[in-house]
Design a protein around this motif. Sequence first.
Motif, PDB file in Angstrom:
ATOM      1  N   UNK A  26       4.067  -1.778   3.872  1.00 19.72           N
ATOM      2  CA  UNK A  26       4.057  -2.196   2.305  1.00 19.72           C
ATOM      3  C   UNK A  26       4.667  -0.986   1.654  1.00 19.72           C
ATOM      4  N   UNK A  27       5.417  -1.217   0.583  1.00 21.78           N
ATOM      5  CA  UNK A  27       6.057  -0.472  -0.544  1.00 21.78           C
ATOM      6  C   UNK A  27       5.404   0.067  -1.702  1.00 21.78           C
ATOM      7  N   UNK A  28       4.243  -0.524  -2.052  1.00 21.39           N
ATOM      8  CA  UNK A  28       3.533  -0.489  -3.114  1.00 21.39           C
ATOM      9  C   UNK A  28       2.076  -0.746  -2.988  1.00 21.39           C
ATOM     10  N   UNK A  29       0.996  -0.057  -3.385  1.00 19.49           N
ATOM     11  CA  UNK A  29      -0.223  -0.356  -3.303  1.00 19.49           C
ATOM     12  C   UNK A  29      -0.969  -0.157  -4.531  1.00 19.49           C
ATOM     13  N   UNK A  30      -1.736  -0.962  -5.278  1.00 18.06           N
ATOM     14  CA  UNK A  30      -2.521  -0.901  -6.530  1.00 18.06           C
ATOM     15  C   UNK A  30      -3.712  -1.304  -6.482  1.00 18.06           C
ATOM     16  N   UNK A  31      -4.647  -0.645  -7.155  1.00 20.37           N
ATOM     17  CA  UNK A  31      -5.935  -1.221  -7.427  1.00 20.37           C
ATOM     18  C   UNK A  31      -6.116  -1.361  -8.976  1.00 20.37           C
ATOM     19  N   UNK A  32      -6.528  -2.402  -9.493  1.00 24.16           N
ATOM     20  CA  UNK A  32      -6.771  -2.680 -10.779  1.00 24.16           C
ATOM     21  C   UNK A  32      -8.113  -3.271 -11.104  1.00 24.16           C
ATOM     22  N   UNK A  33      -8.830  -3.134 -12.350  1.00 23.48           N
ATOM     23  CA  UNK A  33     -10.261  -3.678 -12.259  1.00 23.48           C
ATOM     24  C   UNK A  33     -10.628  -3.127 -13.777  1.00 23.48           C
ATOM     25  N   UNK A  34     -11.714  -3.724 -14.011  1.00 24.39           N
ATOM     26  CA  UNK A  34     -12.605  -3.565 -15.504  1.00 24.39           C
ATOM     27  C   UNK A  34     -13.741  -2.629 -15.182  1.00 24.39           C
ATOM     28  N   UNK A  35     -14.071  -2.077 -14.021  1.00 26.05           N
ATOM     29  CA  UNK A  35     -15.294  -1.250 -13.991  1.00 26.05           C
ATOM     30  C   UNK A  35     -16.401  -1.895 -13.193  1.00 26.05           C
ATOM     31  N   UNK A  86      -6.530  -8.719  -2.424  1.00 29.72           N
ATOM     32  CA  UNK A  86      -7.883  -9.182  -2.415  1.00 29.72           C
ATOM     33  C   UNK A  86      -8.497  -9.107  -4.129  1.00 29.72           C
ATOM     34  N   UNK A  87      -9.037  -9.776  -4.376  1.00 31.62           N
ATOM     35  CA  UNK A  87      -9.744 -10.097  -5.596  1.00 31.62           C
ATOM     36  C   UNK A  87     -11.421 -10.199  -5.620  1.00 31.62           C
ATOM     37  N   UNK A  88     -12.155  -9.646  -6.483  1.00 34.79           N
ATOM     38  CA  UNK A  88     -13.400  -9.728  -6.332  1.00 34.79           C
ATOM     39  C   UNK A  88     -14.144  -8.379  -5.756  1.00 34.79           C
ATOM     40  N   UNK A  89     -13.351  -7.194  -5.577  1.00 33.92           N
ATOM     41  CA  UNK A  89     -13.828  -6.139  -4.863  1.00 33.92           C
ATOM     42  C   UNK A  89     -14.620  -5.482  -5.756  1.00 33.92           C
ATOM     43  N   UNK A  90     -15.735  -4.771  -5.172  1.00 36.64           N
ATOM     44  CA  UNK A  90     -16.781  -3.797  -5.647  1.00 36.64           C
ATOM     45  C   UNK A  90     -17.140  -2.584  -5.152  1.00 36.64           C
ATOM     46  N   UNK A  91     -16.812  -2.648  -3.885  1.00 32.48           N
ATOM     47  CA  UNK A  91     -17.245  -1.373  -3.235  1.00 32.48           C
ATOM     48  C   UNK A  91     -16.305  -0.891  -2.216  1.00 32.48           C
ATOM     49  N   UNK A  92     -16.531   0.371  -1.852  1.00 29.42           N
ATOM     50  CA  UNK A  92     -15.357   1.009  -0.764  1.00 29.42           C
ATOM     51  C   UNK A  92     -16.280   1.887  -0.052  1.00 29.42           C
ATOM     52  N   UNK A 121     -15.218  -5.433 -11.470  1.00 28.11           N
ATOM     53  CA  UNK A 121     -14.751  -6.277 -10.291  1.00 28.11           C
ATOM     54  C   UNK A 121     -13.373  -5.784 -10.264  1.00 28.11           C
ATOM     55  N   UNK A 122     -12.701  -5.702  -9.039  1.00 28.86           N
ATOM     56  CA  UNK A 122     -11.400  -5.003  -8.892  1.00 28.86           C
ATOM     57  C   UNK A 122     -10.298  -5.950  -8.134  1.00 28.86           C
ATOM     58  N   UNK A 123      -9.171  -5.875  -8.042  1.00 29.39           N
ATOM     59  CA  UNK A 123      -8.143  -6.420  -7.360  1.00 29.39           C
ATOM     60  C   UNK A 123      -7.249  -5.371  -6.560  1.00 29.39           C
ATOM     61  N   UNK A 124      -6.892  -5.437  -5.468  1.00 30.26           N
ATOM     62  CA  UNK A 124      -6.141  -4.707  -4.621  1.00 30.26           C
ATOM     63  C   UNK A 124      -4.944  -5.299  -4.330  1.00 30.26           C
ATOM     64  N   UNK A 125      -3.807  -4.853  -4.408  1.00 29.14           N
ATOM     65  CA  UNK A 125      -2.451  -5.532  -4.158  1.00 29.14           C
ATOM     66  C   UNK A 125      -1.644  -4.815  -3.223  1.00 29.14           C
ATOM     67  N   UNK A 126      -0.957  -5.323  -2.129  1.00 22.48           N
ATOM     68  CA  UNK A 126      -0.269  -4.617  -1.307  1.00 22.48           C
ATOM     69  C   UNK A 126       1.070  -5.322  -1.519  1.00 22.48           C
ATOM     70  N   UNK A 127       2.332  -4.716  -1.827  1.00 20.88           N
ATOM     71  CA  UNK A 127       3.534  -5.325  -2.055  1.00 20.88           C
ATOM     72  C   UNK A 127       4.500  -5.177  -0.536  1.00 20.88           C
TER      73      UNK A 127
END
Length: 117
Positions: free
Chosen positions: A54-63, A79-85, A65-71
């Motif tokens: 993938x050429x891009x990776x991004x995580x976004x969220x509201x504090x 993946x959406x609904x992420x909370x832990x890592x 729940x988060x969504x991580x995307x790989x382009x």
Amino acid sequence: MKPIEMEAVQQHLERFIDKEVYVHLETTNGAYASHVNSEAYNVGAYIRNAKVKFSQARIVGDGKSYRAGLKMEFGWIYAEGLSDWTIHGDNQLLLAGHDREGRLMVSLELSEAPFRY
């Protein structure tokens, strides 16, 4: 695992950009849905050791729940609904989302080496 820290996770995601990596992506409500409500549907998706680049990776969220995307060249993985890592062993990034009772609902893992079964 610990709550997602967007800046730290973003840095780890970016380490995989433009490399061939292995992905594990899983979503499930497993037996949870029908166990609690006999009329509910069980749903899930599972892919393990898919080799992608993938050429891009991004995580976004509201504090909460988060969504991580790989382009990728021809699409996206997200993946959406992420909370832990956490980071496992040889730089394997694990992102997960759990329900209120701590049960796994979604996971996204990235690694330069195949995941063991």
